[in-house]
Design an enzyme around this catalytic site. Structure first.
Site, mmCIF file in Angstrom:
data_model
loop_
_atom_site.group_PDB
_atom_site.id
_atom_site.type_symbol
_atom_site.label_atom_id
_atom_site.label_comp_id
_atom_site.label_asym_id
_atom_site.label_seq_id
_atom_site.Cartn_x
_atom_site.Cartn_y
_atom_site.Cartn_z
ATOM 1 N N ARG A 2 0.786 -1.240 0.000
ATOM 2 C CA ARG A 2 0.000 0.000 0.000
ATOM 3 C C ARG A 2 0.813 1.285 0.000
ATOM 4 O O ARG A 2 0.242 2.380 -0.011
ATOM 5 C CB ARG A 2 -0.968 0.037 1.194
ATOM 6 C CG ARG A 2 -1.996 -1.078 1.212
ATOM 7 C CD ARG A 2 -2.734 -1.082 2.539
ATOM 8 N NE ARG A 2 -3.695 -2.173 2.610
ATOM 9 C CZ ARG A 2 -5.014 -2.001 2.653
ATOM 10 N NH1 ARG A 2 -5.515 -0.803 2.604
ATOM 11 N NH2 ARG A 2 -5.818 -3.048 2.729
ATOM 12 N N ASP A 3 2.126 1.196 0.039
ATOM 13 C CA ASP A 3 2.929 2.425 0.093
ATOM 14 C C ASP A 3 4.220 2.252 -0.706
ATOM 15 O O ASP A 3 5.291 2.673 -0.271
ATOM 16 C CB ASP A 3 3.232 2.779 1.545
ATOM 17 C CG ASP A 3 3.778 4.204 1.692
ATOM 18 O OD1 ASP A 3 3.571 5.014 0.764
ATOM 19 O OD2 ASP A 3 4.417 4.495 2.712
ATOM 20 N N ILE A 4 4.137 1.625 -1.862
ATOM 21 C CA ILE A 4 5.316 1.462 -2.712
ATOM 22 C C ILE A 4 5.627 2.797 -3.384
ATOM 23 O O ILE A 4 4.773 3.410 -4.015
ATOM 24 C CB ILE A 4 5.096 0.371 -3.773
ATOM 25 C CG1 ILE A 4 5.006 -1.001 -3.100
ATOM 26 C CG2 ILE A 4 6.218 0.381 -4.806
ATOM 27 C CD1 ILE A 4 4.748 -2.146 -4.053
#
Length: 216
Positions: A2-4
């Protein structure tokens, strides 16, 4: 995940790419009371569905990787705008041009690979990051381009050899300094199994801990 984003992708000197900072993913697992409608992550690398906090699955990570790949190829930010709101709106609209349209020197064969990862409708994207990676590897193999960790490591050595040597030297100094700061404990063979100085040993251990730089 969710936070690449570029900040969360690290390439080691050995040429291995590592994904770090699983904070958002872990938070979702810990908090079963998380309500829908909560937006977490960096807008410029979010998927359209993540921006509206609905139906998020691993294909949102595929989208983020597609954004990074597009930016690496073109040398331009894809969705980043002057304000967070404008960035958010750009992702929602998802009006993406193929890389070769921005830079004609980019191989046209890369366009469908990148654009599939960046499909607004997640059903049209690669199902997994592995599938996206396989598509990129297939492209490279067709053109006889080697792309393993060894190739990346050799690139680092050729481009940043001096920096790598200096980093290695600093690490050796640090390790050597820590080893010198940790005196070997001498224990008496008494019935009470106390240190040889007759104390409880806490003083020496405390001094040793104080002498080591915790930031190293």
């Amino acid at each position: 995940h969710r936070d690449i984003s570029p900040q969360n992708l690290v390439v080691s000197f050995e040429g291995v790419v590592k994904l770090v900072d699983f904070g958002i993913a872990k938070a979702e697992l810990r908090d079963t009371r998380t309500q829908s409608g909560t937006i977490k992550g960096k807008f410029a690398y979010m998927s359209p569905e993540q921006c509206v906090a609905t139906n998020v699955d691993r294909r949102t990570d595929v989208f983020a990787l597609g954004v990074i790949a597009h930016e690496l190829l073109t040398g331009r930010r894809l969705f980043k705008k002057p304000s967070p709101y404008e960035t958010y709106q750009a992702v929602i609209e998802c009006a993406v041009e193929p890389p070769s349209k921005i830079d004609p020197s980019i191989d046209l064969a890369l366009d469908p690979i990148i654009m599939r990862a960046l499909a607004k409708d997640k059903e049209r994207r690669y199902a997994t990051a592995e599938e996206f990676g396989d598509a990129l590897l297939g492209y490279l193999h067709q053109r006889g381009i080697s792309s393993g960790p060894g190739d990346v490591s050799r690139f680092f050595e050729a481009s940043f050899g001096q920096e790598i040597d200096e980093h290695g030297a600093r690490m050796r100094e640090l390790i050597s300094g820590r080893a010198a700061a940790e005196p070997a404990a001498t224990w008496a063979a008494g019935d009470d199994d106390k240190p040889a100085d007759g104390g409880d040993g806490r003083g020496d251990r405390a001094r040793t801990a104080d002498s080591v730089d915790p930031g190293g």
